[in-house]
Design a protein around this motif. Sequence first.
Motif, short mmCIF file in Angstrom:
data_model
loop_
_atom_site.label_atom_id
_atom_site.label_comp_id
_atom_site.label_asym_id
_atom_site.label_seq_id
_atom_site.Cartn_x
_atom_site.Cartn_y
_atom_site.Cartn_z
N ALA A 192 29.84 39.04 -32.75
CA ALA A 192 29.84 38.71 -34.17
C ALA A 192 29.62 37.22 -34.42
N GLY A 193 29.28 36.48 -33.36
CA GLY A 193 29.00 35.06 -33.50
C GLY A 193 30.21 34.17 -33.44
N MET A 194 31.33 34.70 -32.99
CA MET A 194 32.57 33.93 -32.93
C MET A 194 33.12 33.87 -31.51
N ILE A 195 33.98 32.90 -31.28
CA ILE A 195 34.70 32.83 -30.02
C ILE A 195 35.90 33.77 -30.10
N GLY A 196 36.09 34.59 -29.10
CA GLY A 196 37.21 35.52 -29.09
C GLY A 196 38.12 35.26 -27.91
N ILE A 197 39.42 35.30 -28.15
CA ILE A 197 40.42 35.15 -27.10
C ILE A 197 41.41 36.31 -27.22
N VAL A 198 41.71 36.95 -26.09
CA VAL A 198 42.60 38.10 -26.08
C VAL A 198 43.59 37.97 -24.93
N THR A 199 44.86 38.27 -25.21
CA THR A 199 45.87 38.33 -24.16
C THR A 199 46.65 39.63 -24.30
N SER A 200 47.22 40.08 -23.19
CA SER A 200 48.07 41.28 -23.20
C SER A 200 49.14 41.12 -22.14
N ASN A 201 50.38 41.42 -22.50
CA ASN A 201 51.41 41.43 -21.46
C ASN A 201 51.50 42.82 -20.84
N SER A 202 52.26 42.95 -19.78
CA SER A 202 52.38 44.22 -19.08
C SER A 202 53.67 44.24 -18.28
N ASP A 203 53.94 45.38 -17.66
CA ASP A 203 55.21 45.53 -16.95
C ASP A 203 55.27 44.66 -15.70
N ALA A 204 56.48 44.32 -15.31
CA ALA A 204 56.70 43.36 -14.23
C ALA A 204 56.27 43.93 -12.88
N ASN A 205 55.19 43.37 -12.34
CA ASN A 205 54.79 43.71 -10.97
C ASN A 205 54.22 42.51 -10.24
N VAL A 206 54.48 41.30 -10.79
CA VAL A 206 54.01 40.07 -10.17
C VAL A 206 55.22 39.16 -9.93
N ALA A 207 55.33 38.66 -8.72
CA ALA A 207 56.43 37.75 -8.40
C ALA A 207 56.23 36.41 -9.09
N LEU A 208 57.31 35.73 -9.39
CA LEU A 208 57.23 34.34 -9.80
C LEU A 208 56.87 33.48 -8.59
N PHE A 209 56.48 32.25 -8.82
CA PHE A 209 56.23 31.34 -7.71
C PHE A 209 57.51 31.17 -6.90
N GLU A 210 57.45 31.53 -5.63
CA GLU A 210 58.60 31.51 -4.72
C GLU A 210 59.71 32.49 -5.14
N GLY A 211 59.35 33.48 -5.97
CA GLY A 211 60.31 34.50 -6.36
C GLY A 211 60.21 35.72 -5.45
N ALA A 212 61.32 36.41 -5.25
CA ALA A 212 61.37 37.54 -4.32
C ALA A 212 61.26 38.90 -4.99
N VAL A 213 61.25 38.93 -6.33
CA VAL A 213 61.14 40.19 -7.05
C VAL A 213 60.10 40.05 -8.15
N PRO A 214 59.53 41.16 -8.62
CA PRO A 214 58.56 41.08 -9.71
C PRO A 214 59.23 40.61 -11.00
N PHE A 215 58.50 39.85 -11.80
CA PHE A 215 59.03 39.38 -13.09
C PHE A 215 58.00 39.50 -14.21
N HIS A 216 56.82 38.92 -14.04
CA HIS A 216 55.76 39.03 -15.04
C HIS A 216 54.85 40.22 -14.74
N GLY A 217 54.08 40.59 -15.75
CA GLY A 217 52.99 41.53 -15.52
C GLY A 217 51.75 40.77 -15.05
N THR A 218 50.67 41.49 -14.86
CA THR A 218 49.41 40.84 -14.48
C THR A 218 48.83 40.03 -15.63
N ASN A 219 49.21 40.32 -16.84
CA ASN A 219 49.03 39.48 -18.03
C ASN A 219 47.67 38.80 -18.14
N PRO A 220 46.63 39.55 -18.49
CA PRO A 220 45.29 38.98 -18.52
C PRO A 220 45.05 38.02 -19.69
#
Length: 343
Positions: free
Chosen positions: A134-162
């Motif tokens: 449509a001639g515009m800049i588009g930005i999209v984000t989505s959160n998701s269920d926790a399956n990604v570890a934090l930096f130096e974390g031992a359990v999942p906390f964030h989603g893959t969150n594109p």
Amino acid sequence: MTETMTVDAGVLAARVTAALRAAGASAESAAATTEALMYASRIGVDSHGVRLAAHYAAMLRQGRLNPIPVLTTRRTAAATAVLDADDGPGHFACYRAMELAVGIAAESGLGAVGIVRSSHCGAAGAYALKAAEAGMIGIVTSNSDANVALFEGAVPFHGTNPIAMAAPVAGQQPWLLDLATSSIPFNRVRLYRSLNRPLPAGVAADAQGRPTTDAHAAEMLLPLGGPDYGFKGAGLAGMVTILSAVLTGATTDPHMIPMTETDDRSTARNVGQFCLAIDPARFVGRAAYEAAMADYLGLLRQVPSTGDSRPVMAPGDREWETARHRARDGIPIDPDTRRFLGL
């Protein structure tokens, strides 16, 4: 059926739509879901392509997804709105939200639409691309269920969150960026399980948090940036959670019901998304924007490569090249999807 096979895009789209309709999806939501899945499969993002049709059909039948959602919108200010997805397919909600964002941006220069009570939306780039078309800049984000570890974390906390962004380019395909804030999306783990292929090193960990290349042993992903710089991916994932869930009232990652690894297939997950449309004409002006983009991309593509046979590419170049090849040769599908679609 142990190998992939290629299928004509028209045949594949018809089979996907038929499968979703058979699972109870409304004509509108099935069409939107098919469009998003075919977009991903056409450009080579197979982890978010038609292979997800089987999962969505199961969720429609088991009650997690509302098969006949009634989307409602609430305009909250000159440039903002909220869309309630009514627990339906996230693809339907995201296309509608970006359409609304583009309409608002045509009036106000910016259009921001938060989405609540949504679900998994596949490849976020599908919706950013609508803004670019449509001639515009588009930005999209989505959160998701926790399956990604934090930096130096031992359990999942964030989603893959594109995070996805698309920008129009006069006379060319749009500049297109679509990335997970994890090293890889978890759907790629599932795809590699189906294909019995090993994962790359440094992208996933087992249940004890130890790095693994065994797709069947992978229990969590590592954040973008790897073992030394994963704080970058973890920080970006948090940004996505704030925009998609905290800002909209959706469920944050640690509280969200898992997409697949759960016995609860009937409770809606309240995923959040955020769509932003920006009209370049309201900033530098349309002509200046188009000239600057052409100059920028021309310079980028002239940068010498490191000796590899492939030239340096802008975001999206590889995807559009893949789309041209697949339009000619057909779209490859994995064995599980082949069985589900009866091909």
